[in-house]
Design an enzyme around this catalytic site. Structure first.
Site, PDB file in Angstrom:
ATOM      1  N   GLY A   1       0.911  -1.176   0.156  1.00 54.27           N
ATOM      2  CA  GLY A   1       0.149  -0.066   0.045  1.00 54.27           C
ATOM      3  C   GLY A   1       0.736   1.151   0.064  1.00 54.27           C
TER       4      GLY A   1
ATOM      5  CG  HIS B   1      -3.193  -3.028   1.447  1.00 57.78           C
ATOM      6  ND1 HIS B   1      -3.712  -2.811   2.638  1.00 57.78           N
ATOM      7  CD2 HIS B   1      -2.162  -2.684   1.427  1.00 57.78           C
ATOM      8  CE1 HIS B   1      -2.962  -2.216   3.459  1.00 57.78           C
ATOM      9  NE2 HIS B   1      -1.681  -2.555   2.519  1.00 57.78           N
ATOM     10  CG  ASP B   2       0.952  -6.137   0.929  1.00 55.64           C
ATOM     11  OD1 ASP B   2       0.208  -5.367   1.782  1.00 55.64           O
ATOM     12  OD2 ASP B   2       2.334  -5.971   0.891  1.00 55.64           O
TER      13      ASP B   2
END
Length: 490
Positions: free
Chosen positions: A62, A220-221
């Site tokens: 992000g 977003h991971d």
């Protein structure tokens, strides 16, 4: 990563792994996104050779973003969030709009590398690039654009920017206007598990691939990782059937370069306790919302290892953790979120400087340094866990650790002992797993987040670390708070 689903269980196979380091150029730190995209295409080509693909999903980190000109070309390589251009910018930004107003509109915690402050640094510099820009995209959005030609910002990453309104469900125009950020460059926001487009013909030809659907997963991971937490407790009565509420008594800890400690809620949670303790509220996958706090975690250890390796002192992580286990307990404690550890540097020296600054004897030797980092992390987790419960207004009975840090048994044990609740570790590849689950949702193979997590529980083993309730940890908490107080952190 190549994911396979047989209708009941998932398997993940690593196809290709590549380094993802920023590039220093003069005074700034950038991402070489063209090289990274070349690596992505190389991995796709290898995946085709390993199986019959039906879809593609891409996630990234992000905060960082890029700008495209009217022709769809990058105006410059994206800056890294560790770039010093945001030094002092947050303080200037708060003159424009009070902290409370920004938080109440966006629900995002205050960190100097936030997207808002990165873009505002360009406003303060009167950068001509903002005038040239026609489209704003996050890093994963850029790669999706290059894959399928669609310019859109995926929801989970949009919520990290600090100029997205989680209540209205769109860009926050009042914040954009207050900071002179042109709203005209903001693209449409798409939800995770959306079919974004199909693979561009040129890439299909280059890699000898069919025109596969490119799916906007939780880009977003951490949102993808949170999707894959194997919660196991019951659902409270009256919970909507399409939202997974089995997380009510559990925290998650996405453990890696950063640690994100938080919990899931059924909708945006923005309150005075969140503002006081600097928690964030981001969007998740499948209708979930995520309340968490960023902790600058294993980055400190990673930088120490890099420093030692560059000095010719190669060592495995396993050996370093073994040395830490034998080192003296609680010899020195640090706050991993101190500004000293924000940008790359000689971290063994930085740790020694921090200890001297706070009246402690610096750790000597690799084992002592690693133990200092891991114990300090566990104590920061306890500090954050207590504040998380206050923000949520409920007690939590366990922590689910996901990501690469879930493989660090010593840190997991320290965390259980420090916080005083069981730690359930795994799966390690939670981000890739959550990415794959969102693709299955988009393809109609998985109907809900609850079903997705049932599949995770069937597919992957976890390890539980019970707390030992050692009194030394309570004493260490007092010392840790004292160190943070001396350093002005609390």
């Amino acid at each position: 990563m190549l994911g396979r689903f047989n209708g009941a269980r998932i398997t993940l196979d690593e196809v290709y792994r590549f380094p993802n380091g920023p590039v220093q150029a003069d005074k700034h730190i950038y991402w070489d996104v063209h090289r990274l995209f070349g690596e992505v295409k190389k991995g796709l080509g290898m995946a085709v050779a390993n199986g019959s693909l039906v879809s593609i999903g891409l996630d990234a980190w992000g905060n960082d973003f890029c700008l495209l000109d009217p022709a769809g070309e990058l105006v410059e390589n994206p800056h890294s969030y560790r770039d010093p251009r945001t030094d002092g910018v947050m303080e200037k930004a708060l003159i424009n709009m009070p902290r409370e107003d920004i938080y109440n509109r966006t629900g995002v915690q205050f960190m100097q590398h936030n997207t808002l402050f990165q873009v505002y640094s360009m406003v303060l510099e009167k950068s001509p690039l903002l005038e040239r820009a026609a489209t704003y995209l996050m890093i994963a959005d850029l790669f999706n654009y290059w894959l399928c030609g669609i310019k859109a910002c995926e929801f989970t990453n949009a919520t990290t920017t600090q100029f997205y309104d989680p209540i209205k469900g769109d860009w926050c125009l009042s914040v954009l206007e207050a900071f002179q950020i042109p709203s005209r460059i903001m693209p449409p926001v798409v939800q995770p598990a959306t079919r974004l487009g199909t693979l561009q013909p040129a890439i299909c030809k280059q890699l000898n691939m069919p025109a596969l659907p490119v799916i906007a997963v939780g880009t977003h991971d951490t949102a993808s990782a949170a999707c894959a937490v194997p919660y196991s407790r019951g659902v409270p009565s009256g919970a909507p059937a399409d939202i997974d509420y089995t997380f009510q008594d559990a925290a998650f800890l996405s453990s890696g370069t950063w640690s994100l400690m938080g919990a899931e809620v059924g909708g945006p949670l923005i309150n005075s306790a969140g503002l006081q303790h600097n928690f964030t509220c981001y969007g998740g996958v499948g209708g979930a919302w995520l309340v968490w706090k960023n902790i600058q975690a294993l980055w400190v250890l990673q930088e120490c290892i890099r420093n030692w390796t560059e000095a010719g002192e190669n060592d495995t992580l396993e050996n370093l953790v073994g040395l830490a286990e034998q080192a003296e307990p609680f010899a020195a404690l640090i706050d991993v979120d101190d500004r000293l550890f924000l940008t790359p540097g000689d971290f063994p020296v930085c740790i020694a400087d921090y200890c001297r600054r706070t009246g402690q004897r610096p750790p000597e030797g690799k084992g002592a340094i690693v133990r200092c980092i891991l114990e300090s992390l566990a104590l920061k987790y306890r500090y954050t866990f207590e504040h998380l419960q206050e923000v949520l207004g409920r007690r939590l009975s366990r922590i689910h650790v996901i990501g690469g840090g879930s493989l660090n048994a010593l840190l997991n044990r320290f965390t259980a002992d420090a916080v005083g609740v069981p730690v359930v570790a795994g799966p390690a590849e939670a981000t890739a797993l959550g990415n794959f689950l969102a693709q299955l949702m988009a393809l109609g193979k998985v109907g809900s987040l609850r079903q997705a997590r049932e599949i995770v529980s069937r597919s992957f083993e976890t390890t539980t670390y019970e707390p030992s309730y050692v009194a030394d940890w309570d004493d260490a908490v007092v010392r840790f708070l004292g160190v943070m107080n001396k350093d002005g952190r609390i």
